[in-house]
Design a protein around this motif. Structure first.
Motif, PDB file in Angstrom:
ATOM      1  N   THR A  99       2.671  57.723  16.557  1.00  0.00           N
ATOM      2  CA  THR A  99       4.121  57.525  16.574  1.00  0.00           C
ATOM      3  C   THR A  99       4.548  56.234  15.882  1.00  0.00           C
ATOM      4  O   THR A  99       5.738  55.896  15.904  1.00  0.00           O
ATOM      5  CB  THR A  99       4.653  57.574  18.014  1.00  0.00           C
ATOM      6  N   ALA A 103       9.017  59.985  13.041  1.00  0.00           N
ATOM      7  CA  ALA A 103       8.937  61.286  13.710  1.00  0.00           C
ATOM      8  C   ALA A 103       9.124  62.423  12.716  1.00  0.00           C
ATOM      9  O   ALA A 103       8.489  63.481  12.827  1.00  0.00           O
ATOM     10  CB  ALA A 103       9.972  61.356  14.822  1.00  0.00           C
ATOM     11  N   ALA A 129       0.839  58.519  21.950  1.00  0.00           N
ATOM     12  CA  ALA A 129       1.864  57.496  21.728  1.00  0.00           C
ATOM     13  C   ALA A 129       1.583  56.311  22.635  1.00  0.00           C
ATOM     14  O   ALA A 129       0.932  56.453  23.675  1.00  0.00           O
ATOM     15  CB  ALA A 129       3.254  58.058  22.027  1.00  0.00           C
ATOM     16  N   LEU A 134       7.712  54.431  21.101  1.00  0.00           N
ATOM     17  CA  LEU A 134       8.628  55.558  21.258  1.00  0.00           C
ATOM     18  C   LEU A 134      10.067  55.085  21.392  1.00  0.00           C
ATOM     19  O   LEU A 134      10.327  53.955  21.794  1.00  0.00           O
ATOM     20  CB  LEU A 134       8.261  56.369  22.509  1.00  0.00           C
ATOM     21  N   VAL A 139      11.634  60.794  20.250  1.00  0.00           N
ATOM     22  CA  VAL A 139      11.131  61.859  21.134  1.00  0.00           C
ATOM     23  C   VAL A 139      11.931  63.137  20.931  1.00  0.00           C
ATOM     24  O   VAL A 139      11.374  64.241  20.857  1.00  0.00           O
ATOM     25  CB  VAL A 139      11.181  61.398  22.603  1.00  0.00           C
ATOM     26  N   ILE A 150       3.432  64.970  25.066  1.00  0.00           N
ATOM     27  CA  ILE A 150       3.115  63.607  24.610  1.00  0.00           C
ATOM     28  C   ILE A 150       2.088  63.009  25.564  1.00  0.00           C
ATOM     29  O   ILE A 150       2.245  63.061  26.784  1.00  0.00           O
ATOM     30  CB  ILE A 150       4.367  62.730  24.529  1.00  0.00           C
ATOM     31  N   ALA A 177       9.959  55.360  28.649  1.00  0.00           N
ATOM     32  CA  ALA A 177       9.444  56.384  27.739  1.00  0.00           C
ATOM     33  C   ALA A 177       9.262  57.714  28.459  1.00  0.00           C
ATOM     34  O   ALA A 177       9.556  58.780  27.906  1.00  0.00           O
ATOM     35  CB  ALA A 177       8.117  55.927  27.133  1.00  0.00           C
TER      36      ALA A 177
END
Length: 418
Positions: A99, A103, A129, A134, A139, A150, A177
């Motif tokens: 990541t 993305a 990740a 993130l 996401v 993830i 996250a």
């Protein structure tokens, strides 16, 4: 003996591969290695690099195009080898920190894989990740691109433990996250490490508390292995930190099993638990199970390993060397192994005895009469020692007990040396 050689630059596989690979019972998965990290953790010996630009085709900005080019090479090599196209059973992006790429670039690689191979309905599509790599927007973009899982590297929730590991993320960011992942309707897996020098049992329980507060779908928890050549190994050698303690790690493993089981998680591989209070087999990592069940996969990226029907190969390790070969339209693979029957049997034993589904007893008894009888006698000895489950053995499977999970190497040695 196993045969090791240099694979052809065309990527074409030996003739004996196609009949086995085309068996409809064999699945085909994709692994994508993204080698970039913000910093290198002191315990890590993975093939990772801090620089965002390692030359043509090996930078944050150009890496997706290089990976796509290898995907196209893979599809052509499989076709030339007579291997039928199969939709992908699972996709896993590992690293490194995948990541760190945009993305949209991760989605572009996935979309090209979908165009070339297809993807099974409901296939598990995962990216690793770090909590700090993130954002809510990223996401959501991943979810829109087809990712549904993830796997986040938490390792610990205790600051001084993270400091020893040289993990740079803020442990508080795990909760933020996780909320973004839930909002995007993705599954969440958390990775933990226990047994770090200086980590008390209280510290470990604090990390388990943090995990259970997040309620992930899946938990991986590994005892720290101090790999030679790492910064942490050098620090332990100089006396900066004490070495890991097997008894301490065993205590923390038992605490993990007790806490997670009570909370509704079920172990399905020695270091992996899935949230499954009704014991329906849900939330298990389908990609990792494909590895453990000896299925097929193509590994994209520098240092990535692949396996198709008993043939294994690995790519050039440095991103620049890898990208140079891909951009020159030749296979990035620099080594290949064809394991012999003895090596494959050992591997089946090693992997099978780690799983809750166990190793089929027939794997050991499909030999000469005398070898089969000796194998049966060895399994009975293991059951008498409390290392494998007697009831499962009566059903024709070798499944470790909790004690056996702590001593899985001993089970492997005894079964391999019967």
């Amino acid at each position: 003996m196993s045969q090791t050689d240099t694979p052809p630059t065309t990527g074409v596989l030996p003739e004996f591969v196609a009949p086995a690979a085309n068996d409809t019972d064999r699945t085909f998965s994709l692994y994508v290695h993204v080698p970039f990290c913000v910093s290198r953790c002191g315990y890590c010996d993975f093939n990772t690099y801090i620089s965002p630009d390692l030359g043509p085709g090996a930078s944050h900005e150009s890496y997706a195009d290089t990976a796509i080019k290898e995907l196209e090479f893979a599809a052509d090599a499989l076709e030339q080898s007579g291997v039928d196209a199969k939709p992908l059973h699972s996709v896993f992006y590992g690293g490194g920190t995948p990541t760190l790429l945009a993305a949209q670039d991760l989605n572009r690689i996935l979309q090209r894989a979908r165009e070339l191979f297809g993807i099974e309905p409901g296939a598990e599509i995962t990216t690793e990740a770090n909590p700090d790599s993130l954002s809510a927007e990223a996401v959501q973009i991943l979810a829109e691109g087809g990712f549904n899982r993830i796997s986040m590297g938490m390792q610990s929730s205790v600051s001084h433990v993270l400091q020893v590991l040289e993990r740079t993320h803020n442990p508080d960011n795990v909760h933020a996250a996780a909320a973004w992942i839930r909002d995007a309707n993705l599954d969440l897996s958390l990775d933990l490490i226990f047994g770090t020098p200086g980590e008390s049992i209280t510290d470990w329980h604090q990390s388990l508390d943090a995990v259970l507060a997040v309620r992930p779908d899946h938990v991986s928890a590994y005892g720290l292995i101090v790999e030679e050549g790492t910064k942490l190994a050098a620090q332990i050698r100089r006396g900066v930190y004490p070495n890991t303690d097997p008894d301490d790690q065993a205590d923390k493993y038992l605490a993990t099993e007790e806490r997670l089981t009570t909370a509704g998680y079920r172990w399905y591989e020695i270091s992996n638990w899935a949230y499954d209070p009704q014991e329906q087999g849900i939330h298990q990592s389908q990609h990792n199970l494909a590895y453990w069940r000896d299925q097929d996969w193509w590994g994209i990226g520098p240092g990535a390993h692949s396996h198709v029907a008993g043939v294994r190969w690995w790519n050039a390790k440095h991103p620049a060397a890898y990208a140079s070969r891909v951009l020159d339209n030749i296979s990035p693979a620099i080594g290949r192994e064809i394991p012999d029957d003895e090596a494959r049997l050992l591997e089946k034993i090693m992997l099978g005895v780690r799983l809750s589904e166990g190793l089929e007893l027939s794997v050991l008894t499909a030999q000469s009469e005398s070898e089969a009888q000796e194998a049966l006698a060895e399994t009975r000895r293991l059951a008498d020692q409390g290392l494998i489950q007697t009831a499962a053995l009566e059903d024709g499977r070798i499944v470790p007990t909790l004690k056996g999970r702590l001593l899985d190497d001993a089970i492997t040695r005894q079964l391999a040396g019967f």
